[in-house]
Structures are given as C-alpha cells and as structure tokens.
Scaffold this motif. Structure first.
Motif, PDB file in Angstrom:
ATOM      1  N   LYS A 257       0.714  -1.018   0.018  1.00  0.00           N
ATOM      2  CA  LYS A 257      -0.242   0.247   0.010  1.00  0.00           C
ATOM      3  C   LYS A 257       0.930   1.285   0.086  1.00  0.00           C
ATOM      4  O   LYS A 257       0.238   2.373   0.147  1.00  0.00           O
ATOM      5  CB  LYS A 257      -0.883  -0.016   1.203  1.00  0.00           C
TER       6      LYS A 257
ATOM      7  N   ASP B  42      -9.732   0.924   2.553  1.00  0.00           N
ATOM      8  CA  ASP B  42      -8.181   1.040   2.320  1.00  0.00           C
ATOM      9  C   ASP B  42      -8.149   0.743   0.892  1.00  0.00           C
ATOM     10  O   ASP B  42      -8.766  -0.081   0.344  1.00  0.00           O
ATOM     11  CB  ASP B  42      -7.402   0.004   3.045  1.00  0.00           C
ATOM     12  N   ASP B  43      -7.323   1.878   0.163  1.00  0.00           N
ATOM     13  CA  ASP B  43      -7.280   1.709  -1.277  1.00  0.00           C
ATOM     14  C   ASP B  43      -8.413   1.582  -1.935  1.00  0.00           C
ATOM     15  O   ASP B  43      -8.733   0.807  -2.749  1.00  0.00           O
ATOM     16  CB  ASP B  43      -6.497   0.483  -1.457  1.00  0.00           C
ATOM     17  N   ARG B  44      -9.500   2.472  -1.588  1.00  0.00           N
ATOM     18  CA  ARG B  44     -10.790   2.429  -2.050  1.00  0.00           C
ATOM     19  C   ARG B  44     -11.607   1.179  -2.071  1.00  0.00           C
ATOM     20  O   ARG B  44     -12.723   1.048  -2.775  1.00  0.00           O
ATOM     21  CB  ARG B  44     -10.626   2.945  -3.696  1.00  0.00           C
ATOM     22  N   ASP B 134     -13.000   9.473   0.658  1.00  0.00           N
ATOM     23  CA  ASP B 134     -11.699   8.744  -0.077  1.00  0.00           C
ATOM     24  C   ASP B 134     -11.794   9.876  -1.228  1.00  0.00           C
ATOM     25  O   ASP B 134     -10.602  10.404  -1.479  1.00  0.00           O
ATOM     26  CB  ASP B 134     -11.847   7.325  -0.456  1.00  0.00           C
ATOM     27  N   GLN B 146      -2.351   7.717  -0.697  1.00  0.00           N
ATOM     28  CA  GLN B 146      -2.917   6.681  -0.194  1.00  0.00           C
ATOM     29  C   GLN B 146      -4.036   7.307   0.903  1.00  0.00           C
ATOM     30  O   GLN B 146      -3.757   8.167   1.535  1.00  0.00           O
ATOM     31  CB  GLN B 146      -1.886   6.173   1.098  1.00  0.00           C
ATOM     32  N   SER B 148      -7.252   6.144   3.762  1.00  0.00           N
ATOM     33  CA  SER B 148      -7.733   4.872   4.642  1.00  0.00           C
ATOM     34  C   SER B 148      -8.757   5.727   5.569  1.00  0.00           C
ATOM     35  O   SER B 148      -8.306   6.811   6.104  1.00  0.00           O
ATOM     36  CB  SER B 148      -6.733   3.846   5.332  1.00  0.00           C
TER      37      SER B 148
END
Lengths: 449, 468
Positions: A257, B42-44, B134, B146, B148
C-alpha cells in the motif's frame, strides 16, 4: 466441553461450496488469574474464564467478519449470520480468500505446561508477596512498591476453514511484574522489573526484583542534559521496542500500500552490515512462539535483513496474493475479535560479540538509554521520523556516569539502521514479539537544555 | 435508561447476597451488553466490515483492602452465582452469614439525547460515507497516494447493582469516523490524520462534516511534505486550541487520579491547596458535557457523571476518585470509576478533561512570540505519574519567527515535567475546542475527551534533529 476444533469445523460445514462460499471459524477459550499485592496484603485477586468465536466469510471476492464473546451454538449462529450479511456490503477484491493448506508442516513446539493448571492460588500469592518483599528489602531508597503482580493464562484455540485448514494450539504463560519508586531527600525515580515463563518454575523473582531496584535507584539525582549529537547505547528493552516498530514496517501489506519506508527497497543496503534481522516463531524460546499462524498455516523462519541488505517482507495469505507471492505464515490475530493481519511474532537481531559493558567501554562517550516513552506518538513508520522521550545514564570515558532524564532522542529509522556501531551478544526474549539486546547507534540528536 | 432485561433485579439481589455469604464489606455486579460495527476502507476498498457482540457480567467482592473479581459470559442465575462464588474466594476466612440486599433503582440523566441509533442505519449508507471521504481526500492534492478511512459505532448497555442497594444503568451510543492520508513528494512520505468522535448516534455526521474530516487529514499530510526537521532543545511553544488538551491529560490529569494519590505514586500527592500551575490554569474534568467522547450518564460503578474542578486559578482543589479510593479516604466518589468492559475491574479514569478559556486573543499570543514553535495538532502522549515527566507528539507544527507562523515542521515528540510546564503557561486564549482520544491505563482503554484554548508555554523541550 466439546473439543474446540469440532466446534470450529461444525461452523465451516455450513459453507455453501457450490456458490463458492468460503468459511473460516476461529474459536478460543482461556482461563486467566491475576493477583496484585500491596504492602504485604492481596489487593486484587481476579479469576476469569473467557471464550469466543470469530467467523470470516468470503464469497464472490468479498469478505465479511463477525465475532461473539461466547462459545455455544447460538453464538456460532449469530457470528455466521452477521458475517454473511457483512459480505454483501464489502467491495470486490480479486485477492480476497482464505488460506489453503500449503504443505508446510507445523513445528512441534512444546508451549504447554500441565503443572500450571494445578498451581495453587496460595502459591501464586506467595510469589507476588515475595517479589514485593525483595524489592522493598533491595535498597533503603525504595520508598514504595506501587504494585507487585503475578498473572497467568491457560489458553487454547482452534481454526478451521472450508478450504481444508484444521489446526489447534494451546499454551500456558505466566509472569511476574513489579513497579517500584525510589526516593531520596530531593528526587523520585521509578523502575519496573518482570519475569515471564510458561510455568512458575521459569519465573525468576530475584531478577525481576533486582531489575526494578537497579533501574529506579540508579536514576536518582538525574538531571536534564544539554542538547547534543552523540552515540546512544540502547538497553535490551529499548532495542526490543525499536525492533517491534521496524517489524511493522516490513509488513507486506503496508509495503504493497506504499505505507512503509522500506517499500521498493528489496535488495538494497538498508542497514549496517552487522545487522541480520529474523522473525522466527518456531523458536520455542521466543515468548511469541507458535507453530501455527492466525490463518492456520505453519509458521516459519523468515530472514528479513541479512548483513544489512533487505531480503524480504512478511505476508499473510491476502498480502501474499496482492504481491504475487506466498504467505510467509505471518498472519497474526488479536483473539477472536479481530481478522488476521500481517505481523511479526518473534523478531530478533542475530547477536554480536560484545556484552553491554564491553559496548559501553568501546563507545567511550555517549548515552545509555534505559527506557523510552511516547513511542506511539513519536515514531512514524511511514516517514521514518523517530523522536521519543528518554531517560538513562551518560557514558563518559567508557563507563556509566551521571543519570539523565526529561530529554528526547531523535533521528530517523533509516539513519539509525545505517549508523549501528555495535550489536550486543546479550540476546534475551522479552514479553511481546521481540527479543532485546544491547545496540549502539551513532549520530543521534539528544534534546535537553 | 435502566435496562432490567439484562438481568432481573431479584436475581441481582440474590447474587449479591451470595457474594457476601462468606463475609466481605461490599459486593457489586456489573452487567454489560455491547454491540459494535466497524468498517475500514483502504485503497478505495472496503477491507473489512465487522460486527461484534459481547455480553457478560463482572462481579467483585471487597473484604478489607482486598478485592476479589470474576467474570462470566453466562448471565443465567446459576452462571452469576458461580462467578459470585469465585469472586468471594478472597473472603474464605470470614464467616458472613446470610446477607440480604435490597436494591433501589436510580436514574441518571444522559449527557445528551441519541437521535439516530446506528443499528437502524443501513450498512451500505455507512460504506458510502467512507467512499466519499476517499474521494474528497484524493481531490485535494495529486500528492495524496493513499487514503484509509474508518467508521465505528457501538451501543453499550450496562447495569450496575451493589450491596449498598444501588441499581442503575446506562445505554451509551458512540460513533466515530477517521481518515488517514499518505502524501508522497521529493522528500519522502508524510501522513495526516483527522478524526471525529462523539457520544452520539449517526447524527455525528450532522455535527461534523465528512468533507472537513477528509480535507483536514489530506491538508496535514500535504503540508508536511515541505516540512523541515523540528528544532532540538528548549523553545517557547504556542499550542492551538483543541487537541492540545492532551497536554493536560498527561501533564497533570493522570497524576490527579486518586489511586496514584493513595499509593503516594504521584507528584501531586499532598499538594491540595497549593499552587501547582500558573494562576491562568483552571482545569476541569466533566463527564456531563454534551456529546463529547468521554461523556456518560453514569460511571461504571453506577455513580452519575459530574463536573469536578481539579485546579482553580493554579491552585490544586481536588483529585478524581472512584469508589474504592474514595472509601479509603472517607469521602464520596467523584464519578470517575470506569472500566473497559465487564472483564475488567473499575479504576480511577478521566472523562472529558479541559482547561477553561482565558482572556487573551489567540492571534495576539502568536504575534507576541518572537521565536518558537506553533503546534496546530497533537497526537498521543504518555506520563510517569511518580516523576511527572511526560511526552506528547506533535503531528502538525510550524516555526514561529518574528511573531508569525512560518515553515511547517516534521513530526517530533515534546517532553516536559508536569508541574514545571504548568507553571510556565503565560498566556491562555479566549477560544476553545475539544478533541476525542483513547486513554490507556494498566491495560484498559476507555474513550476520553480533551480540550483547551490556545495557550503558550514559555519553554518545552522539543525532540527534533535540527539545531534550535
């Protein structure tokens, strides 16, 4: 009482295989006793049974999870129903899925001591009382023993999946912990000591009490030092804390990530050549040893940094799929209430040649850091910024000199690894997931007057 | 609202009687039923949607200075009786005879009304909030790599009954939302964090906008990309209103918890009536202030939350007390007995702890500081109550040069000694803000609130790496 593994497998049999549904059940139960004594009397005696179930469901690339703090059929039903409902709201993830047996055999580890189950309460109380007595008697400047604790836990867990995992583990642990205050006419300092083991025979009252007494009394009269840039010698406990942070940045999940300072650095020199960092939960001397990880895969030895070169990251099943590699058996879970995540369980540096006193002598001038504070607020695992409160003793002419307090030490994790000067020989497994040893690091900023 | 459905009063009376059957001075049954939802994006992607349910009772028996404790997930009468017997094991020596307990139900006002129970809101609606956060965060800057975001709600119903005849309960709903951004630039990566958390239901999002929370997290991360290392050494520090409340939580809050006082393990022991801070400091702990994160109707010993003035114009007025520490000193609890769950014993904990506003204009405070550091946001902290030494981390800070806020600084910890730093507060602003936090003590975590106006400390040690 039914066997835990039977309970777990019963849940996984509800998986709708034809619809591609995968089900995992993690069940655990344990009994904990904790005793605190104060001024020669029992202050608290607590005994508790706890049990729970966590169910993970994956279907059509979506994952849902639910837990219930009870262990019966109703609890299992509630957890499965809720987890299935949660699946419908998750986002599609091509890498979602439970672990599958990978052919690695779990190490035969002996983490269970039958005698702990039968160890009488009165003997536990006696250990805590003896620890308190020894600390009070250890030095006339000990003016208070705030708490002296004995605690133990007997725990078993089982994990089963509809994809073929079926594993059980059990362990016993116990510890002594003491917190002391030393005082003279114009100063107060504190220190704590502990001892951990799998049964009471492993516990060392003398070591725990001596640690608490030494650490509190040797700081008496500590002053705030002047700001400078110097070599710090990290005590075993401090090194263990630092390794814990470094391990978190080597999680394959965080790396994928882009949230790790070690991302995209495989094969690079990230540390001094003396540094070899290993996570090995199959080492039964490690407090965090376990044969099976949080997804039911066998744990294994993973070398992360070798001679200063970054060799690899830790993965669970999901992080491994994202990175197109296999799990390293590094799934950890904090009991039945959480889903598995990537983590180290038994991280340590390969020990060097020198003892702590030899390192102090070799360093000549610097600072022995006895303890640090504010680690959760002062260390950023993404940027690598490192800034913590510290106390300890100055090192002058190769020997310990005056005590110092109310100061900070700061650098970045990247620089600290490169600036390691000595790695100690005094490896000791501490409670938690890392081993301590003495570590000397050059060019650290000391913040004081 | 007392929820007698958890366990019937006549059962509680019999269990309390049994708990004291072997002797003992005090017995208590604490019943808890907690349901929670947690979603993390997280991460879309919605990485995790989890539901949890805990239900059980903790029983304690006090005999002289000794407390016996046991807990169980079995809320049936035999289950509770078994736990009572385990807790009463410490009273084995004494012969108590038959004890009869008669419970009288009392009700405490909730700090605020809950308008929308989160359990009545569709999970899809909650997920939608995270996705919006996001989008907003990423729209703020191309350097955001990034995002989250986390959502959590909990409903905690408790019932407390004790051998003094107390029977009380609470139905507490909390909702939180947080965003973490990572920004990447030439100098490496930086993080920014912002959270909204209140003792309310889903109306949290009417009170705090998702847009603001996400934008704030993004702004913090991006700002720090151009940050230079923080100075090292002692410098004047101006702390912006809000998250700086953690300074008081650490510098004196923990040291004013009476369990540290009765064991003589606090620098504030024996100092009642003395000047322990600048006369500009009036510090309050108050569990009744509206929807703040540390608010509640009753504490976890059944006592109504109340307002406690701890320091008034610099003078130490009182400590915070739970039932046990209060009994030792022959006084009443101050409503500060809290516990993480039914699996834990209560101890003295803070609720919402804050410094009252003063008279100074916040902008003037900065303008009148020729050189120093402006701390706009603080993270967590830690204190040694016996020595008073404490640390807290800055997560957004700037240099002050010639009375003006200039360059951003990288994250660093500050370290100080409680009584020393409190005496060096020489300006207190007329503004005020509160902030949520999680306080850890002796292995137990509880939600707390912190707050303060903008203020200045004439000298604090900053743990940076640049020469001051």
């Amino acid at each position: 009482m039914p066997e835990l593994i039977d309970l777990a497998e019963a849940v996984t049999r509800h998986a709708d295989d034809r619809a591609g549904e995968e089900v995992e059940a993690y069940v655990s139960r344990g009994r904990e006793t904790s005793i605190r004594v104060f001024e020669g009397e029992v202050e608290q005696l607590s005994s508790a049974d706890s049990a729970g179930i966590g169910v993970r469901v994956v279907r059509d690339g979506k994952q849902g999870f639910a837990w219930v703090g009870a262990l019966d059929e109703a609890a299992a039903r509630e957890a499965l129903t809720e987890a299935r409902d949660n699946v419908s709201h998750a986002t599609f993830d091509e890498h979602a899925g439970l672990a599958r047996p990978d052919g690695v055999r779990a190490a035969a580890l002996d983490l269970w001591r039958e005698e702990l189950a039968g160890f009488p309460t009165q003997s536990k109380v006696a250990l805590a009382l003896e620890l308190e007595r020894q600390v009070r008697a250890g030095d006339s400047r000990i003016r208070q023993v705030v708490s002296s604790d004995y605690a133990d836990a007997i725990g078993e867990s089982a994990i089963a999946t509809s994809t073929g995992i079926s594993e059980s583990t059990r362990r016993t642990t116990c510890y002594l912990f003491v917190y002391a205050i030393a005082g003279d006419s114009d100063d107060t300092q504190t220190g704590f000591g502990y001892s951990v083991g799998r049964s009471a025979d492993d516990l060392d009252v003398g070591k725990a009490s001596a640690d608490a007494v030494d650490r509190a009394t040797r700081l008496l009269g500590a002053k705030k030092p002047h700001s400078s840039r110097l070599t710090v010698v990290l005590d075993q406990r401090v090194t263990a804390t630092l390794l814990g942070i470094i391990a978190s940045t080597l999680s394959g999940e965080e790396v994928s990530k882009g949230r790790s300072l070690f991302a995209d650095r495989l094969g690079e020199e990230v540390g001094n050549g003396q540094l070899t960092l290993v996570d090995d939960p199959t080492d039964s001397s490690a407090f965090g040893a376990t044969p099976v990880d949080g997804e039911g895969l066998a744990t294994r030895r993973n070398e992360l940094i070798s001679g200063g070169k970054l060799m690899g990251y830790l993965y669970d099943t999901h992080a491994g799929r994202v990175a197109r590699t296999n799990s390293t058996g590094s799934a950890v879970r904090g009991g039945y209430r959480t889903t598995p995540g990537v983590g180290a369980r038994a991280i340590s540096l390969l020990p060097g040649e020198l003892t702590q006193s030899e390192i102090i002598s070799a360093v000549g001038d610097g600072l022995l850091v006895q303890s640090v504070s504010g680690v959760h607020s002062g260390v950023n695992p993404v940027s690598g910024d490192f800034s913590v409160g510290a106390e300890g003793l100055m090192i002058r002419n190769g020997a310990l000199a005056e005590p110092v307090r109310e100061m900070t030490i700061a650098s970045t994790i990247q620089r600290m690894l490169l600036h390691v000067r000595h790695v100690g020989s005094d490896l000791d497994w501490l409670p938690g997931s890392s081993a301590g040893l003495t570590l000397a690091i050059d060019d650290v900023s000391l913040g004081g007057e | 609202m007392t929820d007698t459905a958890l366990v019937e009063p006549d059962v509680l009376e019999r269990v309390l009687g049994a708990a004291l059957a072997r002797g003992g001075d005090f017995a208590e049954v604490f019943v808890e039923d907690r349901k929670m939802t947690g979603i993390s994006l997280d991460d879309r992607r919605v990485e995790e949607l989890s539901s949890g349910h805990d239900r059980g009772a903790g029983i304690r028996v006090v005999v002289g200075d000794t407390t016996g404790f046991a807990h169980t997930t079995d809320l049936s009468e035999p289950g509770l009786q078994a736990a009572a017997e385990a807790a009463a094991a410490v009273a084995r020596e004494g012969g108590g005879g038959t004890r009869r307990v008669e419970l009288r139900e009392s009700r405490a006002a909730a700090p605020n009304e809950i308008r929308t129970l989160p359990s009545e809101v569709a999970k899809a609606t909650k997920v939608e909030l995270l996705l919006r956060a996001d989008d907003i965060a990423r729209s703020k800057s191309d350097s955001i790599v990034q995002v989250s975001a986390g959502y959590g709600d909990s409903r905690r119903r408790i019932l407390v009954a004790n051998s003094d005849g107390l029977l009380s309960g609470d139905d507490c709903v909390r909702t939180r939302f947080s965003v973490v951004c990572v920004a990447s630039g030439d100098t490496g990566m930086q993080t920014g964090y912002e959270t909204a958390a209140l003792t309310v239901g889903f109306e949290l999002f009417d009170l705090r906008s998702i847009e603001d929370v996400a934008a704030e997290a993004a702004r913090r991360a991006v700002t720090k990309l151009s940050a230079r290392p923080a100075p090292v050494g002692v410098v004047p520090v101006v702390i912006k209103s809000g998250s700086g409340g953690v300074l008081f939580h650490e510098a004196c809050g923990h040291g004013l918890e009476a369990d540290h006082i009765v064991k003589d393990s606090s620098v504030y022991t024996g100092r009642l009536g003395e000047l322990v801070a600048s006369p500009l400091v009036t510090l309050v702990d108050d569990g009744t202030v509206g929807p703040n994160w540390g608010s509640m109707a009753i504490d976890d010993e059944g006592r109504p939350a109340q307002r406690n003035v701890l320091i008034e114009n610099g003078v130490l007025v009182d400590y915070m007390w739970d039932g046990l520490s209060a009994k030792k000193k022959g006084r009443a609890s101050s409503g500060n007995g809290r516990r993480e769950s039914y699996q834990h014993l209560p101890m003295v904990r803070m609720t919402n702890t804050f410094l009252l506003p003063g008279a100074d204009d916040p902008e003037e405070i900065v303008a009148e500081t020729p050189h120093g550091v402006y701390v706009a946001h603080l993270g967590g902290g830690q204190v040694n109550t016996a020595t008073g030494d404490f640390v807290f981390g800055m997560t957004e800070a700037y240099l002050i040069e010639n009375g003006r806020i200039t360059e951003p600084l990288r994250d660093a910890n500050l370290i100080g000694n409680g009584p020393d730093v409190l005496s060096k507060i020489d300006a207190v602003g007329s503004d005020f803000d509160m902030c949520p936090g999680t306080c850890g003590k002796d292995g137990q975590s509880v939600p707390v609130g912190c707050g303060q106006p903008t203020l200045r400390v004439t000298g604090v040690t900053i743990g940076g790496t640049a020469d001051a």
